[in-house]
Design a protein around this motif. Structure first.
Motif, PDB file in Angstrom:
ATOM      1  N   ARG A  68      25.567 -19.547  17.829  1.00  0.00           N
ATOM      2  CA  ARG A  68      25.443 -19.908  16.504  1.00  0.00           C
ATOM      3  C   ARG A  68      25.442 -18.646  15.368  1.00  0.00           C
ATOM      4  N   PHE A  69      25.103 -17.565  15.734  1.00  0.00           N
ATOM      5  CA  PHE A  69      25.389 -16.296  14.866  1.00  0.00           C
ATOM      6  C   PHE A  69      26.760 -15.818  14.820  1.00  0.00           C
ATOM      7  N   LEU A  70      27.547 -15.981  15.966  1.00  0.00           N
ATOM      8  CA  LEU A  70      28.959 -15.804  15.782  1.00  0.00           C
ATOM      9  C   LEU A  70      29.751 -16.717  15.039  1.00  0.00           C
ATOM     10  N   GLY A  71      29.163 -18.152  15.298  1.00  0.00           N
ATOM     11  CA  GLY A  71      29.848 -18.908  14.321  1.00  0.00           C
ATOM     12  C   GLY A  71      29.514 -18.778  12.771  1.00  0.00           C
ATOM     13  N   GLY A 116      26.924 -26.502  15.432  1.00  0.00           N
ATOM     14  CA  GLY A 116      26.759 -26.747  16.855  1.00  0.00           C
ATOM     15  C   GLY A 116      26.411 -26.092  18.127  1.00  0.00           C
ATOM     16  N   GLY A 117      26.320 -24.714  17.934  1.00  0.00           N
ATOM     17  CA  GLY A 117      26.276 -23.795  18.943  1.00  0.00           C
ATOM     18  C   GLY A 117      27.144 -23.623  19.900  1.00  0.00           C
ATOM     19  N   ILE A 118      26.539 -23.278  21.162  1.00  0.00           N
ATOM     20  CA  ILE A 118      27.817 -23.090  22.152  1.00  0.00           C
ATOM     21  C   ILE A 118      28.269 -24.311  22.671  1.00  0.00           C
ATOM     22  N   ARG A 119      27.695 -25.547  22.654  1.00  0.00           N
ATOM     23  CA  ARG A 119      28.322 -26.682  22.828  1.00  0.00           C
ATOM     24  C   ARG A 119      29.361 -27.199  21.801  1.00  0.00           C
ATOM     25  N   SER A 120      29.039 -26.912  20.632  1.00  0.00           N
ATOM     26  CA  SER A 120      29.744 -27.000  19.406  1.00  0.00           C
ATOM     27  C   SER A 120      29.643 -28.668  18.811  1.00  0.00           C
ATOM     28  N   LEU A 121      29.897 -28.732  17.719  1.00  0.00           N
ATOM     29  CA  LEU A 121      29.826 -30.229  17.044  1.00  0.00           C
ATOM     30  C   LEU A 121      30.913 -31.015  17.765  1.00  0.00           C
ATOM     31  N   GLY A 122      31.884 -30.412  18.297  1.00  0.00           N
ATOM     32  CA  GLY A 122      33.061 -31.400  18.887  1.00  0.00           C
ATOM     33  C   GLY A 122      34.140 -31.287  17.843  1.00  0.00           C
ATOM     34  N   LEU A 123      34.038 -30.759  16.672  1.00  0.00           N
ATOM     35  CA  LEU A 123      35.081 -30.711  15.677  1.00  0.00           C
ATOM     36  C   LEU A 123      36.773 -30.384  16.317  1.00  0.00           C
ATOM     37  N   GLU A 124      36.630 -29.473  17.393  1.00  0.00           N
ATOM     38  CA  GLU A 124      37.821 -28.785  17.888  1.00  0.00           C
ATOM     39  C   GLU A 124      38.011 -29.437  19.370  1.00  0.00           C
ATOM     40  N   GLY A 125      37.341 -30.457  19.761  1.00  0.00           N
ATOM     41  CA  GLY A 125      37.594 -31.031  20.805  1.00  0.00           C
ATOM     42  C   GLY A 125      36.295 -31.751  21.530  1.00  0.00           C
ATOM     43  N   PRO A 126      36.346 -32.074  22.819  1.00  0.00           N
ATOM     44  CA  PRO A 126      35.151 -32.620  23.391  1.00  0.00           C
ATOM     45  C   PRO A 126      33.823 -31.558  23.367  1.00  0.00           C
ATOM     46  N   ASP A 178      19.676 -21.277  25.957  1.00  0.00           N
ATOM     47  CA  ASP A 178      19.253 -21.361  24.609  1.00  0.00           C
ATOM     48  C   ASP A 178      19.469 -19.957  24.007  1.00  0.00           C
ATOM     49  N   LEU A 179      19.261 -18.888  24.516  1.00  0.00           N
ATOM     50  CA  LEU A 179      19.524 -17.552  23.993  1.00  0.00           C
ATOM     51  C   LEU A 179      20.853 -17.405  23.699  1.00  0.00           C
ATOM     52  N   ARG A 180      21.786 -17.830  24.601  1.00  0.00           N
ATOM     53  CA  ARG A 180      23.371 -17.788  24.544  1.00  0.00           C
ATOM     54  C   ARG A 180      23.696 -18.674  23.518  1.00  0.00           C
ATOM     55  N   ASP A 181      23.109 -19.937  23.383  1.00  0.00           N
ATOM     56  CA  ASP A 181      23.353 -20.871  22.175  1.00  0.00           C
ATOM     57  C   ASP A 181      22.793 -20.252  20.728  1.00  0.00           C
ATOM     58  N   SER A 182      21.871 -19.273  20.916  1.00  0.00           N
ATOM     59  CA  SER A 182      21.474 -18.782  19.411  1.00  0.00           C
ATOM     60  C   SER A 182      22.494 -17.803  19.186  1.00  0.00           C
ATOM     61  N   PHE A 214      36.220 -23.978   9.233  1.00  0.00           N
ATOM     62  CA  PHE A 214      36.183 -25.034   9.977  1.00  0.00           C
ATOM     63  C   PHE A 214      35.641 -24.801  11.356  1.00  0.00           C
ATOM     64  N   THR A 215      36.331 -23.759  12.032  1.00  0.00           N
ATOM     65  CA  THR A 215      35.913 -23.675  13.396  1.00  0.00           C
ATOM     66  C   THR A 215      34.568 -22.726  13.459  1.00  0.00           C
ATOM     67  N   GLY A 216      34.180 -21.941  12.186  1.00  0.00           N
ATOM     68  CA  GLY A 216      33.063 -21.223  12.263  1.00  0.00           C
ATOM     69  C   GLY A 216      31.885 -22.199  12.228  1.00  0.00           C
TER      70      GLY A 216
END
Length: 138
Positions: A59-62, A29-39, A52-56, A21-23
């Motif tokens: 996403r990989f770590l997720g 959702g990337g670094i901003r997330s989909l908001g499933l765990e909060g805002p 954008d690089l950090r977001d990528s 779920f958290t992954g």
């Protein structure tokens, strides 16, 4: 099957489902997330490309975290055949908990939003490793 093994399998399904779920939240959702765990995070930067690089990377770590959750869940059904992968996963999670201490803001480690995860990583994973290690072999 002994009761302790049944309980272990339940723990693996529940813990694995949480990781999936958290992954998923960060893999999609990337670094901003989909908001499933909060805002959803509102991030601003003077360097959108760096974000954008950090977001990528987020996403990989997720995706990696999501996969660890799948290993936990699959291990509930195939404990002996996935034993090595499960043990390796617990070690990786423990090391991730240790890595949290490299932060420049150590006070965040005592935030209730982190304490549960940190406790699971530093205490729960060694316990789970020991539990899996000592579960009867087929």
């Amino acid at each position: 099957m002994p009761l302790s093994e049944i309980i272990l399998r339940v723990v693996l399904v529940v813990g694995g489902a949480f990781a999936v779920f958290t992954g998923f939240d960060f893999a999609v959702g990337g670094i901003r997330s989909l908001g499933l765990e909060g805002p959803v995070l509102s991030l601003t930067t003077s360097d959108p490309h760096a974000l954008d690089l950090r977001d990528s990377h987020a996403r990989f770590l997720g995706g990696v975290w999501l996969t660890v959750g799948l290993v936990f869940m699959a291990s509930a059904a195939r404990l002996q055949s996935l034993r090595v992968a499960l043990l390796a996963s617990t070690v990786m999670i423990f090391m991730g908990g240790v890595a949290r201490f490299s932060t420049y803001a150590p006070e965040v480690l005592f935030d209730p939003a982190i304490m549960g995860s940190l406790t699971a990583e530093l205490i729960g994973m060694p316990v789970l490793f020991y539990w899996v290690w000592n579960t009867r072999r087929a």
